[in-house]
Design a protein around this motif. Structure first.
Motif: not given
Length: 123
Positions: A101-109, A114-123
């Protein structure tokens, strides 16, 4: 309109013709020896060859190169790069299911691999 009645002579002629025809056929059948009919070969009905145009179009569709770019704050990333970064961030080498899921307004992905959640910054 009622039918015209047949005369007795006409009726007699019709009866003779009807009874004479089967008798003539029987006599002709008796004179000829029995003919052997050749055995008919049973052949499977041939199906028409499948058209190859459908397979050609699907093959052409598979060869189509598609690139999707996400441009945000002066940066440009392809979707393949985003997915690769999500897989690398998760630490799972052979994933069965990947949701990104790419959310540019939050600058996050955000991702679920496989059930493991995570996130990182887009830029």
């Amino acid at each position: 309109m009622p039918r015209a009645k047949k005369t007795a002579a006409e009726t007699a002629e019709v009866k003779e013709a009807v009874t004479a025809a089967p008798a003539a056929e029987k006599k002709a059948a008796e004179k000829k020896p029995a003919e052997k009919k050749p055995a008919e070969k049973k052949t499977a009905a041939k199906k028409p060859a499948a058209k190859k145009t459908a397979s050609k179009t699907t093959a052409a569709a598979k060869k189509t190169e598609t690139n999707v770019y996400v441009q945000y704050l002066g940066a440009e990333l392809t979707t393949e790069a985003i997915v690769a970064k999500a897989v690398a961030d998760s630490g799972i080498s052979s994933a069965k299911k990947i949701d990104v899921y790419v959310k540019p307004e939050e600058n996050k992905v955000y991702y679920v691999i496989d059930g493991k959640e995570g996130s990182f910054f887009l830029v």
